[in-house]
Enzyme design. Structure first.
Site, mmCIF file in Angstrom:
data_model
loop_
_atom_site.group_PDB
_atom_site.id
_atom_site.type_symbol
_atom_site.label_atom_id
_atom_site.label_comp_id
_atom_site.label_asym_id
_atom_site.label_seq_id
_atom_site.Cartn_x
_atom_site.Cartn_y
_atom_site.Cartn_z
ATOM 1 N N LYS A 66 0.722 -1.032 -0.074
ATOM 2 C CA LYS A 66 -0.229 -0.514 0.271
ATOM 3 C C LYS A 66 0.985 1.025 0.134
ATOM 4 O O LYS A 66 0.621 1.811 -0.261
ATOM 5 C CB LYS A 66 -1.031 -0.122 1.347
ATOM 6 C CG LYS A 66 -1.766 -0.557 1.039
ATOM 7 C CD LYS A 66 -2.768 -1.093 2.765
ATOM 8 C CE LYS A 66 -4.133 -2.120 2.358
ATOM 9 N NZ LYS A 66 -5.052 -1.859 3.158
ATOM 10 N N ASP A 102 -9.808 3.289 2.855
ATOM 11 C CA ASP A 102 -9.749 1.973 4.047
ATOM 12 C C ASP A 102 -10.317 2.992 5.379
ATOM 13 O O ASP A 102 -11.248 2.897 6.106
ATOM 14 C CB ASP A 102 -8.413 2.043 4.223
ATOM 15 C CG ASP A 102 -7.968 0.209 3.587
ATOM 16 O OD1 ASP A 102 -8.929 -0.140 3.327
ATOM 17 O OD2 ASP A 102 -6.614 0.476 3.754
#
Ligand code: ATR
Length: 279
Positions: A66, A102
């Site tokens: 990420k 997220d």
């Protein structure tokens, strides 16, 4: 021709994203397919070139890529930049733009569960890693009364607190101090892996001093109910597990790719079915 989507991670075999997204494509009769791609860290750059070269329409990015993936994109959304991580890539005519869904995924799940405004709430975040950073910054930007980061390594809590302080009142403390002052918080969120399978008997913080009516949440969804949430529930607290954060981060990614509203219930049902071991 089907549009090809996917998720890039290492390892990737336990990801529930393929089942969750495929169920949406079936339900909405979209000509799209979603694959899991296991990409070793030393192959990440070439894999992202592959996304461009093969014309994949969008990919999710998961552990451990990420942060590193940001080096290989053409553009990065403001919130993802602040969080310092990307979990969703959109391919617009060969230009790759990175987003982070997220934190917003968690925020949506929290708002849906609490059905209350957050502006008067004092929030305790346990943990100061990548997941905490996404959620803490998103909550701080959304607007809460204050956000306190408690972490085993205090220096990491202080660093994250300093980023949050641009958007909301915030401070950092040790886990022990947070335990002593637990009755000051309206929302308590575990972002660490403490209590995750297979270590299901561990809890991240004692709930002894939990304030009546406080909301207790865990980002973990394996198991669906951690010992931490079970104890909170036994004390009468409203709780939220990590399933909906996972579902909503996927829903937001789907919406970035298609501009179509995601069928949340379909996504949640598939995830719960797989977590319960029914395939
Ligand atoms: P993630 O991306 O899932 O957030 P991470 O970035 O590795 O993972 O962060 C893990 C977080 O859980 C950190 O806050 C870590 O605390 P430290 O900063 O002190 O390492 C916390 N954590 C993990 N295992 C822990 C344990 N056994 N006890 C206390 N904290 C723990």
């Amino acid at each position: 021709m089907k549009k090809i989507m996917g998720v890039i991670g290492y390892p990737i075999k336990h990801s529930l994203s393929p089942q969750m997204h495929s169920a949406v494509y079936d339900k909405l009769k979209l000509s799209m397919a979603y694959h899991a791609f296991e990409v070793r860290p030393d192959q990440l750059e070439i894999a992202i070139q592959g996304v461009r070269g093969l014309g994949l329409q969008g990919v999710n990015v998961t552990i451990p890529h990420k942060v590193e993936v940001m080096n290989y994109l053409d553009e990065i959304d403001g919130l993802a930049k602040e969080i310092g991580a990307v979990n969703t890539i959109v391919n617009v005519n060969g230009r790759l733009k990175g987003y982070n869904t997220d934190g917003e995924g968690y925020l949506r799940s929290l708002l849906a569960a609490m059905k209350e405004e957050l502006s008067s709430k004092s929030v305790l975040m346990i943990g100061a890693g990548g997941a905490s950073k996404a959620v803490s910054l998103t909550l701080a930007k959304h607007g809460v009364k204050q956000i306190v980061i408690a972490n085993r390594t205090l220096a990491k809590a202080q660093e994250l607190q300093s980023s949050c302080s641009r958007f909301a009142a915030s401070s950092a403390m040790t886990i022990e101090e947070a335990e002593q002052r637990l009755d000051e918080f309206d929302i308590i969120i575990n972002t660490t892996s403490i209590g995750m399978l297979p270590e299901i008997d561990a809890i991240p913080i004692s709930l002894q001093r939990l304030k009546k009516g406080a909301f207790v949440s865990d980002l973990i969804y394996t198991p669906v109910q951690t010992k931490f949430l079970r104890e909170a529930e036994e004390m009468g607290a409203p709780t939220l597990n990590g399933v909906d954060m996972f579902v909503y981060q996927g829903a937001l990614a789907f919406e970035h790719w298609t501009n179509i509203e995601a069928p949340i219930d379909t996504m949640r049902n598939v995830v719960l079915k797989h977590l319960k071991g029914e395939k």
